[in-house]
Scaffold this active site. Structure first.
Site, short mmCIF file in Angstrom:
data_model
loop_
_atom_site.label_atom_id
_atom_site.label_comp_id
_atom_site.label_asym_id
_atom_site.label_seq_id
_atom_site.Cartn_x
_atom_site.Cartn_y
_atom_site.Cartn_z
N LYS A 110 4.67 11.67 -59.98
CA LYS A 110 5.70 12.09 -59.01
C LYS A 110 6.19 13.49 -59.34
O LYS A 110 6.36 14.33 -58.47
CB LYS A 110 6.87 11.10 -59.03
CG LYS A 110 6.48 9.67 -58.68
CD LYS A 110 6.30 9.48 -57.18
CE LYS A 110 5.51 8.26 -56.85
NZ LYS A 110 4.05 8.50 -56.93
N GLU A 145 17.88 13.76 -58.41
CA GLU A 145 17.87 14.28 -57.03
C GLU A 145 19.20 14.00 -56.34
O GLU A 145 19.87 13.02 -56.66
CB GLU A 145 16.76 13.60 -56.22
CG GLU A 145 15.37 13.97 -56.62
CD GLU A 145 14.32 13.33 -55.73
OE1 GLU A 145 14.68 12.49 -54.86
OE2 GLU A 145 13.14 13.66 -55.89
N HIS A 203 11.11 -2.13 -50.86
CA HIS A 203 10.00 -1.19 -50.81
C HIS A 203 8.73 -1.81 -50.27
O HIS A 203 7.65 -1.25 -50.43
CB HIS A 203 9.79 -0.53 -52.18
CG HIS A 203 11.06 0.08 -52.69
ND1 HIS A 203 11.63 1.18 -52.11
CD2 HIS A 203 11.92 -0.34 -53.64
CE1 HIS A 203 12.78 1.44 -52.72
NE2 HIS A 203 12.98 0.53 -53.64
N ARG A 249 -4.86 7.86 -49.66
CA ARG A 249 -5.69 6.74 -49.17
C ARG A 249 -5.39 6.53 -47.71
O ARG A 249 -4.43 7.11 -47.17
CB ARG A 249 -5.34 5.48 -49.95
CG ARG A 249 -3.92 5.00 -49.67
CD ARG A 249 -3.51 3.75 -50.41
NE ARG A 249 -2.20 3.30 -50.00
CZ ARG A 249 -1.05 3.74 -50.53
NH1 ARG A 249 -1.07 4.63 -51.50
NH2 ARG A 249 0.12 3.32 -50.10
C1 MV4 Z 1 15.17 8.62 -52.24
C2 MV4 Z 1 16.14 8.00 -51.44
C3 MV4 Z 1 17.35 8.68 -51.20
N1 MV4 Z 1 17.57 9.89 -51.76
N2 MV4 Z 1 15.44 9.85 -52.76
C4 MV4 Z 1 12.19 4.87 -52.46
C5 MV4 Z 1 10.89 4.77 -53.12
C6 MV4 Z 1 10.35 6.11 -53.13
N3 MV4 Z 1 9.35 6.21 -52.06
C7 MV4 Z 1 11.47 7.05 -52.90
N4 MV4 Z 1 12.54 6.25 -52.36
C8 MV4 Z 1 13.72 6.79 -52.03
N5 MV4 Z 1 13.99 8.03 -52.52
C9 MV4 Z 1 16.61 10.45 -52.53
N6 MV4 Z 1 16.88 11.64 -53.09
C10 MV4 Z 1 15.86 6.72 -50.91
C11 MV4 Z 1 14.67 6.13 -51.24
C12 MV4 Z 1 14.46 4.79 -50.70
C13 MV4 Z 1 13.50 4.55 -49.73
C14 MV4 Z 1 12.70 5.57 -49.28
C15 MV4 Z 1 11.75 5.27 -48.30
C16 MV4 Z 1 11.62 4.00 -47.80
C17 MV4 Z 1 12.40 3.02 -48.24
C18 MV4 Z 1 13.35 3.26 -49.23
C19 MV4 Z 1 14.14 2.22 -49.70
C20 MV4 Z 1 15.07 2.47 -50.66
C21 MV4 Z 1 15.24 3.77 -51.16
#
Ligand code: MV4
Length: 685
Positions: free
Chosen positions: A116, A200, A235, A292
């Site tokens: 990441k 972040e 997720h 993918r």
């Molecule tokens: C975040 C966020 C809010 N703010 N980053 C979840 C897993 C990974 N893909 C990154 N994720 C998130 N990062 C910041 N700065 C909220 C999430 C997040 C989320 C993102 C996409 C789809 C579903 C989610 C569920 C919970 C949190």
């Protein structure tokens, strides 16, 4: 040129890839484990090769064995699908070393996106917008805390080695930072063997919007618009859609171009997905890139009318991408609902079992079912319990959503618990209908999505009576069948199958529905030409008529007239567990079987009532005489037919209430019967 393709995967994606390969005239080789020996993807392929035991590590993850088999079979290319080896750089390298085309990106691109924090560095350099934050190598607490203080709270601590939400921790104020950091590091070290942290700005209500990109080996790159995947639970994506609702052309273009920048930054080739967080103010930030073909790619196929697997194969052959950006069109709206064998009322734990009934909605050019299973298959513990992806398209989001709900109503599965009812609650949720989508959707609407739905008027007024009718009709059918066995030994004058007293008398039918018992008082009424009952459920009484009918395709259906409403239902019955369903009903229940010696068996409850007006023809036994189960005990004539009551079990007739020759009204109690066990109790008393 790819003439023979090995699909290094299973389930729906393997079937889906084979489908396109077939359409292109490409030969296919499936691979399978013990558990998948009879799986649909094996049957669909031209050839199949066994890999090993069911656990993925002993089969689908055995990259070297797959390569060895591929070479033996003269395979030109391997499609990895998603999951398994699809983002395994070593496997991609192994393919290249063996002159087998890996239908995916170069190993270097997979590696670049594997971390990441490394991915964020690459994207930052490429000018792809990142969430404000710190993703440096300095990991002193003071450095991380200073970054958090600078950007302002809330912040999000993220494990650099994490992904899919693992190793994330919200920090809402400065005083919480130190403890939260320690905990996040411990968790990350435990999960990933690495405690490198990113800090972040925490976006509190973002949407998950991802861009489908395709790049070829000739330097061309296009985006096939976006998908909104905000509706997730822990997720796990639940329902995905394309395009993202209320997405402006300007932001679509900006995100698409940012995604292409990201792909070019790692010399990407093939199908890829760039995930962004889209904030309420329209700003968007790179989250991660998936190297993918995604599970949810069909919604993009529906709105672009492109076959993304065909694109993959074209690019894997070194040809240019089939369309330039300005030739790609976005038409209508599509949803994908992931149909899982899992129990939403039990933490969505996988539900294993046999798919006794698997009846998807009818497919068309607007309804697509991508599945890897067939009726009778086992949903095993070894793999992801996905049953299918239900994909629908509509001219508008509203039309597509209506079609999604209708398709879910017509998706009938028995033998495992599924998330279909949960999906219906999501798709019909007002906030979802209004496209109020954020990644906190499921959390925010938890009570509505998980509330046990209260019985509706339709349920109480139609479905429950119809369930009673099914129980009565099916029991009669079974008894008639049983009587046919008994009748073979009875005099020829015995006609129309015997009827057991306890199927023509007032009775209480007890149904178990969702672990709750519903007692339905059933009064046999009469009408010309058909069985009719009057059922009382709580305060409501309904007249029901009808019964089992044969449909044109030979299946047995329930034709039900409930009061003045007529409908036809399909049904499934397995060991006394019933499912009744049609376009808008899906009801599961069991019938409480009276146990032998149960009070309700003795005569004072289960009266032996005349089914209709008639004349007593003969009393065949003496009161007090022992009788055996199935032994005729009374004959009456009704509707120009003679019927006999047979003993429902060993026991004795305590007394007859009418003599031969007497007229009786429908519903009149004819006799009292004592089962042998009760009789013995009586003697001991
Ligand atoms: C975040 C966020 C809010 N703010 N980053 C979840 C897993 C990974 N893909 C990154 N994720 C998130 N990062 C910041 N700065 C909220 C999430 C997040 C989320 C993102 C996409 C789809 C579903 C989610 C569920 C919970 C949190």
């Amino acid at each position: 040129m790819i003439n023979k393709l090995l699909i290094a995967n299973r389930g729906e994606i393997a079937c889906r890839v084979i489908k396109t390969a077939n359409a292109l005239g490409v030969k296919t080789v499936a691979v399978y484990s013990d558990a998948d020996a009879n799986a649909r993807h094996v049957a669909m392929a031209d050839e199949a090769v066994y890999l090993g035991a069911s656990p993925s590590k002993e089969s689908y993850l055995r990259g070297e064995l797959i390569i060895e088999k591929a070479k033996q079979l003269g395979v030109d290319a391997i499609h990895p699908g998603y999951g398994f080896l699809s983002e395994n750089a070593d496997f991609a390298k192994l393919c290249a070393e063996n002159d087998i085309i890996f239908v995916g990106p170069p190993a270097s691109a997979i590696e670049a996106m594997g971390s990441k924090s490394a991915a964020k560095h690459i994207m930052e350099k490429a000018g792809v917008p990142l969430v404000p934050g710190y993703h440096g190598d300095e990991q002193d607490e003071a450095v991380l805390k200073a970054a958090a203080d600078d950007m302002g709270y809330p912040v999000l601590l993220k494990a650099a080695a994490g992904g899919g939400g693992k190793g994330m921790r919200q920090v809402w104020s400065e005083k919480e930072f130190s403890q939260a950091l320690s905990a996040a590091k411990r968790e990350s070290m435990a999960s990933f063997g690495d405690d490198h942290m990113l800090v972040e700005k925490y976006l509190t209500r973002p949407r998950h919007v991802e861009i489908q990109v395709f790049c070829d080996t000739l330097g061309n790159g296009v985006y096939l618009f976006e998908r909104d995947c905000s509706v997730q639970r822990r997720h796990q994506k639940i329902i995905e859609e394309a395009p993202a609702p209320n997405m402006s052309e300007s932001i679509r273009k900006q995100m698409g171009e940012a995604a292409i920048l990201a792909a070019k930054a790692i010399n990407y080739v093939g199908a890829g997905t760039v995930e962004f967080l889209l904030d309420e103010d329209g700003s968007f930030y790179f989250m991660e890139m998936n190297t993918r073909l995604q599970v949810e790619h069909p919604v993009t196929e529906m709105i672009t009318r492109e076959d993304l697997v065909q694109w993959q194969l074209t690019i894997a052959e070194g040809k240019p991408i089939p369309k330039q950006q300005d030739e790609l069109t976005l038409t209508g709206h599509a949803f994908e609902a992931r149909i899982y064998a899992e129990d939403p009322n039990n933490e969505f734990l996988p539900s294993t079992g046999t798919l006794h009934l698997l009846q998807p909605p009818t497919e068309s050019d607007v309804v697509r079912v991508d599945t890897g299973v067939e009726q009778g298959d086992e949903v095993s513990v070894f793999y992801d319990p996905m049953i299918a992806k239900l994909v629908v398209w509509g001219e508008s989001r509203e039309v597509a959503l209506k079609r999604l709900l209708h398709a879910l109503d017509n998706y009938h599965i028995e033998g495992v618990s599924t998330n279909i009812d949960f999906l219906k609650r999501v798709a019909s949720n007002e906030a979802f209908v209004n496209a109020e989508l954020t990644t906190t959707f499921v959390e925010k609407h938890h009570d509505a999505l998980f509330a046990a739905s209260q019985p509706s008027a339709q349920y109480l007024g139609v479905t429950l009576p119809a369930m009673a009718l099914l129980a009565l009709s099916h029991r009669n059918a079974l008894r008639t069948k049983a009587n046919d066995q008994v009748d073979k030994h009875l005099p020829v004058w015995h006609s129309a199958g015997a009827w057991r007293a306890n199927s023509y008398h007032n009775e209480t039918l007890s149904l178990i529905i969702d672990d709750e018992q519903f007692d339905i008082v059933v009064k046999h009424t009469q009408t010309v030409g058909g069985k009719t009952w009057q059922v009382t459920i709580g305060e409501q009484t309904h007249n029901i008529a009808g019964g089992l009918i044969q449909s044109d395709d030979g299946s047995t259906l329930l034709s039900a007239i409930i009061d003045d409403y007529k409908s036809v239902y399909q049904f499934a019955e397995q060991d006394g567990q019933y499912t009744l369903f049609n376009h808008d009903t899906h009801a599961r229940f069991a019938v409480v079987q009276p146990s032998l010696g149960d009070d309700s068996d003795t005569n004072h409850d289960a009266n032996f009532n005349a089914p209709m007006n008639g004349t007593i023809v003969a009393l065949l036994v003496e009161p007090g005489q022992k009788v055996e189960k199935g032994q005729p005990i009374l004959i009456m004539e009704a509707m120009k037919m003679e019927h006999s009551i047979v003993a429902p079990q060993d026991g004795m007739v305590e007394s007859f209430y009418f003599n031969a020759g007497e007229l009786v009204d429908g519903g009149a109690t004819l006799l009292s019967f004592v089962p042998e066990s009760a009789d013995a109790d009586k003697k001991d008393a």
